[in-house]
Enzyme design. Structure first.
Site, short mmCIF file in Angstrom:
data_model
loop_
_atom_site.label_atom_id
_atom_site.label_comp_id
_atom_site.label_asym_id
_atom_site.label_seq_id
_atom_site.Cartn_x
_atom_site.Cartn_y
_atom_site.Cartn_z
N ASP A 1 0.72 -1.32 0.03
CA ASP A 1 -0.09 0.01 -0.19
C ASP A 1 0.68 1.12 -0.14
O ASP A 1 2.00 1.01 0.48
CB ASP A 1 -0.93 -0.07 1.30
CG ASP A 1 -2.17 -1.33 1.24
OD1 ASP A 1 -2.19 -1.52 0.26
OD2 ASP A 1 -2.10 -1.56 2.45
N THR A 2 0.25 2.36 -0.56
CA THR A 2 1.20 3.63 -0.56
C THR A 2 1.49 3.95 0.92
O THR A 2 2.67 4.40 0.86
CB THR A 2 0.08 4.57 -0.94
OG1 THR A 2 -0.24 4.31 -2.27
CG2 THR A 2 0.88 6.00 -1.11
#
Length: 193
Positions: free
Chosen positions: A45-46
């Site tokens: 995930d970012t």
């Protein structure tokens, strides 16, 4: 797997999106991986950091990313709250997240000496003086969307910081991979995967 395949490791910083195309809000992998025709084997995930593997070999990419190949992923999660046995037992037995039940995870409470080698996060996590936090090591063989964060939240521990430390036999700290560094892994390490 062919001997010509390329395998690279990246210590992905917080805030970097796991794609090569430009993004309006976040830097992409293109900023850190100056190699053409490689793709992430699995995603982060970012708002997660740490080890990301990239390859030009689709077969190897599937082995790394797909749960049926049982490649273990190791995460260090800094969570809000205090350690309690009920939460640890839930994670170890498998967590009902509504849309699926996770497989049992290997869990270990980490000490400050364990996490001392981690790089500082930019921006730093929010710290609340009145709420304690601690670190967990979570080893899973799945990798569904935001799974580790959702598992921790279900156990009563909102996740403040999430770092993928390892994939299979490879550990970002053992590799001494600086934040944002991308490096090729010698092929002999991959025989047998």
């Amino acid at each position: 797997m062919s001997h010509e395949s390329l395998v690279w490791v990246l210590n992905k910083p917080y805030g970097v999106i796991c794609q090569f195309g430009e993004h309006e809000k976040h830097p992409s992998l293109k900023k850190y991986v100056p190699i053409p025709d490689v793709y992430p084997a699995g995603r982060l995930d970012t708002d997660s950091e740490g080890l990301l593997l990239l390859t030009d070999d689709g077969q190897l990419q599937a082995k790394i990313a797909h749960p049926k190949y049982k490649m273990e992923k190791t995460y260090w999660a800094q969570v809000e709250g205090s350690v309690h046995d009920a939460g640890l037992a839930m994670l170890r037995q498998g967590v009902d997240l509504g849309d699926f039940v996770t497989q049992p995870a290997n869990i270990r409470v980490l000490h400050h000496t364990d996490t001392a080698a981690l790089w500082p996060r930019e921006p730093p996590i929010r710290v609340r003086q009145t709420v304690p936090d601690f670190w967990l090591e979570i080893r899973i063989r799945e990798g569904k969307n935001r799974q580790v964060r959702r598992m921790c939240a279900r156990a009563g521990w909102p996740c403040l910081r999430l770092v993928r430390i390892g994939i299979g036999p490879f550990n970002v700290l053992d590799l001494k991979l600086a934040l944002g560094e991308c490096r090729r892994i010698p092929m002999p390490q991959w025989h047998g995967l």
